[in-house]
Design a protein around this motif. Structure first.
Motif, PDB file in Angstrom:
ATOM      1  N   THR A  81     -45.948   2.610  77.683  1.00 45.92           N
ATOM      2  CA  THR A  81     -45.382   2.722  79.038  1.00 45.92           C
ATOM      3  C   THR A  81     -45.436   1.392  79.775  1.00 45.92           C
ATOM      4  OG1 THR A  81     -47.535   3.414  79.912  1.00 45.92           O
ATOM      5  CG2 THR A  81     -46.026   5.150  79.194  1.00 45.92           C
ATOM      6  N   ASP A  82     -46.088   0.393  79.177  1.00 49.43           N
ATOM      7  CA  ASP A  82     -46.211  -0.915  79.823  1.00 49.43           C
ATOM      8  C   ASP A  82     -45.823  -2.030  78.857  1.00 49.43           C
ATOM      9  OD1 ASP A  82     -48.317  -0.603  78.100  1.00 49.43           O
ATOM     10  OD2 ASP A  82     -49.861  -1.321  79.479  1.00 49.43           O
ATOM     11  N   ALA A  83     -44.802  -1.766  78.027  1.00 50.34           N
ATOM     12  CA  ALA A  83     -44.398  -2.732  77.001  1.00 50.34           C
ATOM     13  C   ALA A  83     -43.880  -4.031  77.634  1.00 50.34           C
ATOM     14  CB  ALA A  83     -43.322  -2.120  76.107  1.00 50.34           C
ATOM     15  N   LYS A  84     -44.372  -5.154  77.110  1.00 53.22           N
ATOM     16  CA  LYS A  84     -43.905  -6.471  77.544  1.00 53.22           C
ATOM     17  C   LYS A  84     -43.424  -7.225  76.306  1.00 53.22           C
ATOM     18  CE  LYS A  84     -47.050  -6.765  81.506  1.00 53.22           C
ATOM     19  NZ  LYS A  84     -48.157  -7.521  82.162  1.00 53.22           N
ATOM     20  N   TRP A  85     -42.137  -7.501  76.273  1.00 51.12           N
ATOM     21  CA  TRP A  85     -41.527  -8.140  75.110  1.00 51.12           C
ATOM     22  C   TRP A  85     -41.604  -9.655  75.248  1.00 51.12           C
ATOM     23  CZ3 TRP A  85     -39.577  -5.448  70.923  1.00 51.12           C
ATOM     24  CH2 TRP A  85     -39.490  -4.061  71.079  1.00 51.12           C
ATOM     25  N   SER A  86     -41.749 -10.322  74.114  1.00 50.65           N
ATOM     26  CA  SER A  86     -41.694 -11.786  74.115  1.00 50.65           C
ATOM     27  C   SER A  86     -40.264 -12.232  74.393  1.00 50.65           C
ATOM     28  CB  SER A  86     -42.170 -12.332  72.766  1.00 50.65           C
ATOM     29  OG  SER A  86     -41.331 -11.863  71.720  1.00 50.65           O
ATOM     30  N   ASP A  87     -40.096 -13.487  74.704  1.00 49.37           N
ATOM     31  CA  ASP A  87     -38.766 -13.992  75.077  1.00 49.37           C
ATOM     32  C   ASP A  87     -37.744 -13.790  73.978  1.00 49.37           C
ATOM     33  OD1 ASP A  87     -39.802 -14.746  77.494  1.00 49.37           O
ATOM     34  OD2 ASP A  87     -40.130 -16.849  76.918  1.00 49.37           O
ATOM     35  N   ASP A  88     -38.185 -13.904  72.726  1.00 44.98           N
ATOM     36  CA  ASP A  88     -37.231 -13.736  71.620  1.00 44.98           C
ATOM     37  C   ASP A  88     -37.300 -12.335  71.007  1.00 44.98           C
ATOM     38  OD1 ASP A  88     -39.682 -13.856  70.463  1.00 44.98           O
ATOM     39  OD2 ASP A  88     -39.182 -15.381  68.960  1.00 44.98           O
TER      40      ASP A  88
ATOM     41  N   VAL B  50     -44.113  -7.498  70.880  1.00 44.72           N
ATOM     42  CA  VAL B  50     -44.226  -6.688  72.090  1.00 44.72           C
ATOM     43  C   VAL B  50     -45.707  -6.400  72.326  1.00 44.72           C
ATOM     44  CG1 VAL B  50     -43.875  -4.525  70.814  1.00 44.72           C
ATOM     45  CG2 VAL B  50     -43.497  -4.577  73.287  1.00 44.72           C
ATOM     46  N   THR B  51     -46.124  -6.444  73.579  1.00 44.76           N
ATOM     47  CA  THR B  51     -47.533  -6.244  73.949  1.00 44.76           C
ATOM     48  C   THR B  51     -47.647  -4.998  74.823  1.00 44.76           C
ATOM     49  OG1 THR B  51     -47.923  -8.629  73.893  1.00 44.76           O
ATOM     50  CG2 THR B  51     -49.532  -7.286  75.089  1.00 44.76           C
ATOM     51  N   PHE B  52     -48.691  -4.189  74.568  1.00 44.53           N
ATOM     52  CA  PHE B  52     -48.870  -2.959  75.355  1.00 44.53           C
ATOM     53  C   PHE B  52     -50.318  -2.506  75.283  1.00 44.53           C
ATOM     54  CE2 PHE B  52     -47.297  -1.900  71.121  1.00 44.53           C
ATOM     55  CZ  PHE B  52     -48.283  -1.061  70.646  1.00 44.53           C
ATOM     56  N   GLN B  53     -50.689  -1.605  76.198  1.00 44.06           N
ATOM     57  CA  GLN B  53     -52.025  -1.008  76.203  1.00 44.06           C
ATOM     58  C   GLN B  53     -51.979   0.479  76.536  1.00 44.06           C
ATOM     59  OE1 GLN B  53     -54.851  -2.912  78.823  1.00 44.06           O
ATOM     60  NE2 GLN B  53     -56.596  -1.831  77.953  1.00 44.06           N
TER      61      GLN B  53
ATOM     62  N   ASP C 124     -58.352   0.317  74.141  1.00 44.81           N
ATOM     63  CA  ASP C 124     -59.483  -0.429  74.687  1.00 44.81           C
ATOM     64  C   ASP C 124     -59.034  -1.772  75.253  1.00 44.81           C
ATOM     65  OD1 ASP C 124     -61.185   1.607  74.016  1.00 44.81           O
ATOM     66  OD2 ASP C 124     -61.751   0.731  72.086  1.00 44.81           O
ATOM     67  N   LYS C 125     -58.031  -2.353  74.619  1.00 46.66           N
ATOM     68  CA  LYS C 125     -57.470  -3.611  75.122  1.00 46.66           C
ATOM     69  C   LYS C 125     -56.024  -3.703  74.662  1.00 46.66           C
ATOM     70  CE  LYS C 125     -59.357  -6.167  71.167  1.00 46.66           C
ATOM     71  NZ  LYS C 125     -60.206  -7.297  70.744  1.00 46.66           N
ATOM     72  N   ALA C 126     -55.261  -4.547  75.337  1.00 41.07           N
ATOM     73  CA  ALA C 126     -53.852  -4.702  75.002  1.00 41.07           C
ATOM     74  C   ALA C 126     -53.700  -5.281  73.601  1.00 41.07           C
ATOM     75  CB  ALA C 126     -53.160  -5.592  76.029  1.00 41.07           C
ATOM     76  N   VAL C 127     -52.659  -4.835  72.895  1.00 41.96           N
ATOM     77  CA  VAL C 127     -52.379  -5.345  71.556  1.00 41.96           C
ATOM     78  C   VAL C 127     -50.975  -5.936  71.532  1.00 41.96           C
ATOM     79  CG1 VAL C 127     -53.918  -3.727  70.414  1.00 41.96           C
ATOM     80  CG2 VAL C 127     -51.538  -3.099  70.755  1.00 41.96           C
ATOM     81  N   THR C 128     -50.790  -6.904  70.664  1.00 40.11           N
ATOM     82  CA  THR C 128     -49.472  -7.510  70.459  1.00 40.11           C
ATOM     83  C   THR C 128     -49.062  -7.250  69.020  1.00 40.11           C
ATOM     84  OG1 THR C 128     -49.877  -9.230  72.111  1.00 40.11           O
ATOM     85  CG2 THR C 128     -48.141  -9.641  70.498  1.00 40.11           C
ATOM     86  N   VAL C 129     -47.857  -6.686  68.827  1.00 39.78           N
ATOM     87  CA  VAL C 129     -47.398  -6.318  67.490  1.00 39.78           C
ATOM     88  C   VAL C 129     -46.032  -6.948  67.239  1.00 39.78           C
ATOM     89  CG1 VAL C 129     -48.669  -4.152  67.527  1.00 39.78           C
ATOM     90  CG2 VAL C 129     -46.312  -4.183  68.319  1.00 39.78           C
TER      91      VAL C 129
END
Length: 708
Positions: A237-244, A248-251, A289-294
């Motif tokens: 619900t809080d996905a943040k995509w990299s510029d390219d 994607v990062t989320f928690q 527990d913490k944000a992850v980037t995949v």
């Protein structure tokens, strides 16, 4: 021609038969909205096409019982339809014993839509692009539909490849209407909330011809169990995509397919307090527990580079903690912009390896022969090749994960392809290098002070990991004891305790500090069978012999007003208290004792006291008076224990008083007796106590006589 993907309906509560009371309407004014439900029937009436959309809204849905008038029913959809169930007794023997009935689906509702065929088949349509989301087994797509009648414009459908969903089964514990021995049957089943697919455990018939679908249903059942065990498929619900859009990062996550069906399906009712069903609802939302980037990949695209490509990027996998996720986004590129999603990076030449050939990192200086290179940089959409490129490599310090005792860490390297013409970033790729976990490093333990707990001496050993002070272990300690000096009746003993423990590394560690404990002297056992018996002027005590006793001490209390104190001692198993009181009870305690080499006494235990009174002499019997010359002679029978007898009486004209005494026998002659009138006599036996006092016994009735 026309497709019913999302259908909204309103119920007419004035219609008695609720299953036929639903007509389609706009979503804004609807009571219910369903997606991807089947068409149950088509009827042409004149210029009208009557379309019935099948649902599982049932008469009983929301009612506590059939005649519950507090609810209109049809509040939610039922799930877990069992296609092999039959309530015909004749056929049950063929289909196998089925407990999952379908009674809850009785009088299910259809949403009825009326279509004007003249409009639908006419030539004037107002087409608009409609987006239909993906569902289980079907990709998302767009197409043009008439906003008035829903007619689909031929050839306009564009599917978004690789966006179809897989089934997400949840375990649903259901109570059936069938019964066994008068009790309703119940069991776990599996339901996909998104599309409604369901499976109940198939029952194999003993008749092979009735098992045509058994193997297929058994395979679905087994797959559903495995799928459910993996948990929800979460959408960030809080996905943040990299510029390219390569990562994607989320928690924070939610299971959309379940969240969208809360209180809309019987398997996801807020009011259901069954532990299994409640657990499903409670786990719909999750925070890591913490944000992850995949990593993410472009899975489909539409359009041309000249017009601007619409690309779909998707990431679907599990986090390191085993949480399934699925996240995608659609990106509309600028006109003239290329997409390089298939660039192949070659990392081998830049790899740094240890003596065993394991990769421990990558070089970032990009020197010839030891650099990261790429193959042809080609647009994934139009195929145009970008020739003027450079490759750079950096270590991503933000993505670095330090190793811990129990978990491996990682270094992350990012290779970037850049156009040398305008410094535009064309593509990126990351490489992770695992850093071995540190493992625990436990040294010597810290021993606590010795302490006594529940009558036992103990200590604890605390091992603290040198790599992480929060990792502490306190394994079980083994306590051994050695008697250095044995305790006796006359001397204290000594016991030495030692502690040892097995370290987390499996080694035996001994506490360098021992505990020396003084053991109290043993005590002789308490005397048993202690008894008290009374006789004239004394109380006799008897008891059983105590092992190892050299003698016995007698303590007690003579009378209620006296203090506890020493009475006497003996080497025998009896004792006579000649000072016992006759006027009050005497209390006695007997202690066995032994002596040390210096003659000091060590008394043993005592169990209880006994008590008794010293007896007085019994009254004389056969007291008689006879007249003799010059006096009155008294005779009586001897009183046991009497040392003598006191004679009291009354002479004529005198008061009651002392007449005389004798210690020589059982007769007495009163030579002062009157011969003219009667003389009265009482005789008292007596004994002498330890203080020399005469203790007088009782007396019989008086006798009388005259002197001759």
């Amino acid at each position: 021609m026309k497709e019913y993907n999302t259908v909204s309906a309103k119920r007419d509560n004035t219609k008695l038969f609720g299953g036929m009371a639903f007509t389609t309407t706009s979503k804004d004014s609807a009571d219910f909205t369903v997606t991807n439900h089947p068409i149950a029937g088509l009827t042409v009436k004149g210029d009208k096409l009557i379309v019935s959309i099948g649902t599982n809204f049932a008469f009983i849905s929301g009612k506590s019982k059939l005649l519950d008038h507090s609810s209109y029913g049809y509040e939610f959809e039922e799930t877990d339809y069992n296609p092999t169930y039959t309530n015909y007794k004749k056929y049950q023997q063929f289909m196998g014993s089925q407990s999952n009935d379908n009674d809850e689906f009785m009088w299910s509702a259809n949403f009825v839509d009326t279509v004007d065929l003249k409009t639908l088949t006419g030539t004037s349509h107002n087409y608009e692009t409609v987006s239909v989301p993906a569902t289980c087994g079907r990709d998302a797509f767009t197409e043009e539909r008439c906003s008035d009648c829903g007619l689909i414009k031929d050839g306009t459908r564009v599917e978004k490849e690789n966006t179809a969903h897989e089934h997400h089964y949840i375990k649903f514990h259901e109570v059936y209407y069938t019964k066994t021995d008068g009790v309703k049957n119940e069991a776990d089943n599996y339901v996909c909330p998104e599309c409604g697919a369901c499976i109940t455990e198939p029952v194999k018939s003993k008749y092979e011809q009735a098992n045509s679908t058994y193997e297929k249903r058994k395979a679905i059942w087994d797959a559903a169990i495995k799928n459910e065990a993996e948990g929800h498929t979460y959408v960030p619900t809080d996905a943040k995509w990299s510029d390219d859009y390569s990562t994607v990062t989320f928690q924070n996550l939610t299971c959309e397919s379940c969240a969208d069906k809360i209180d809309k399906l019987d398997c996801l009712l807020s009011s259901d307090d069954n532990a299994t069903n409640k657990a499903n609802r409670d786990s719909i939302n999750k925070t890591l527990d913490k944000a992850v980037t995949v990593d993410a990949k472009m899975v489909s695209h539409a359009g041309t580079c000249d017009e601007g490509v619409t690309a779909v990027y998707k990431a679907a996998d599990k986090t390191e903690d085993g949480v399934k996720y699925l996240v995608s986004t659609e990106v509309k590129g600028e006109a003239g912009q290329h997409t390089y999603s298939d660039v192949k990076f070659n990392w081998d030449a830049a790899a740094i390896k240890d003596d065993d050939g394991n990769i421990t990192g990558y070089k970032t200086d990009q020197k010839e022969g030891t650099s990261v290179t790429v193959d042809e940089v080609k647009c994934s959409v139009c195929g145009e090749v970008q020739k003027n490129v450079s490759v750079s490599v950096v270590k991503d310090t933000d993505a670095y994960k330090a190793p811990t005792c129990e978990e491996a860490g990682k270094d992350v390297y990012v290779a970037t392809v850049t156009s040398t013409d305008d410094n535009t970033v064309l593509a990126k790729e990351t490489k992770e290098v695992a850093i071995a976990k540190l493992g625990h490093k436990y040294g010597d333990p810290v021993w606590s002070d010795w302490e006594e707990k529940d009558g036992k001496w103990t200590t604890t050993a605390t091992f603290t990991c040198a790599n992480d002070a929060t990792h502490v272990q306190t394994p079980e300690v083994k306590i051994d004891s050695e008697t250095v000096e044995k305790a006796t009746y006359t001397k204290e003993g000594k016991v030495v305790y030692t502690a040892s423990v097995t370290s987390p590394d499996g080694k035996k560690v001994v506490n360098p500090t021992t505990k020396e404990v003084v053991v109290e002297k043993e005590r002789l056992a308490a005397v048993e069978n202690l008894k008290a018996s009374s006789s004239v002027g004394k109380v006799k005590l008897t008891w059983s012999e105590v092992k190892d006793a050299e003698g016995y001490l007698i303590y007690g209390i003579r009378g209620g007003g006296n203090k506890y104190g020493y009475i006497g001692m003996t080497s025998k198993t009896s004792f006579v208290d000649v000072k016992a009181l006759t006027s009050d009870y005497n209390y006695y305690w007997v202690f066995a004792y032994c002596k040390d080499e210096n003659g000091k006494m060590y008394p043993g235990l005592t169990a209880h006291y006994v008590y008794g009174k010293a007896q007085k002499c019994a009254a004389v019997t056969d007291l008689k008076a006879s007249s003799v010359k010059g006096g009155v002679k008294l005779t009586w029978t001897k009183s046991a224990g009497a040392e003598g007898y006191l004679v009291y009486g009354i002479h004529p004209g005198e008061k009651y008083g002392y007449i005389g005494m004798t210690t020589k026998g059982t007769t007495f002659t009163d030579k002062k007796a009157s011969s003219t009138d009667w003389n009265f006599y009482w005789v008292f036996p007596y004994h002498t106590d330890s203080n020399g006092n005469k203790v007088v016994g009782g007396t019989p009735k008086y006798v009388y006589g005259k002197a001759k």
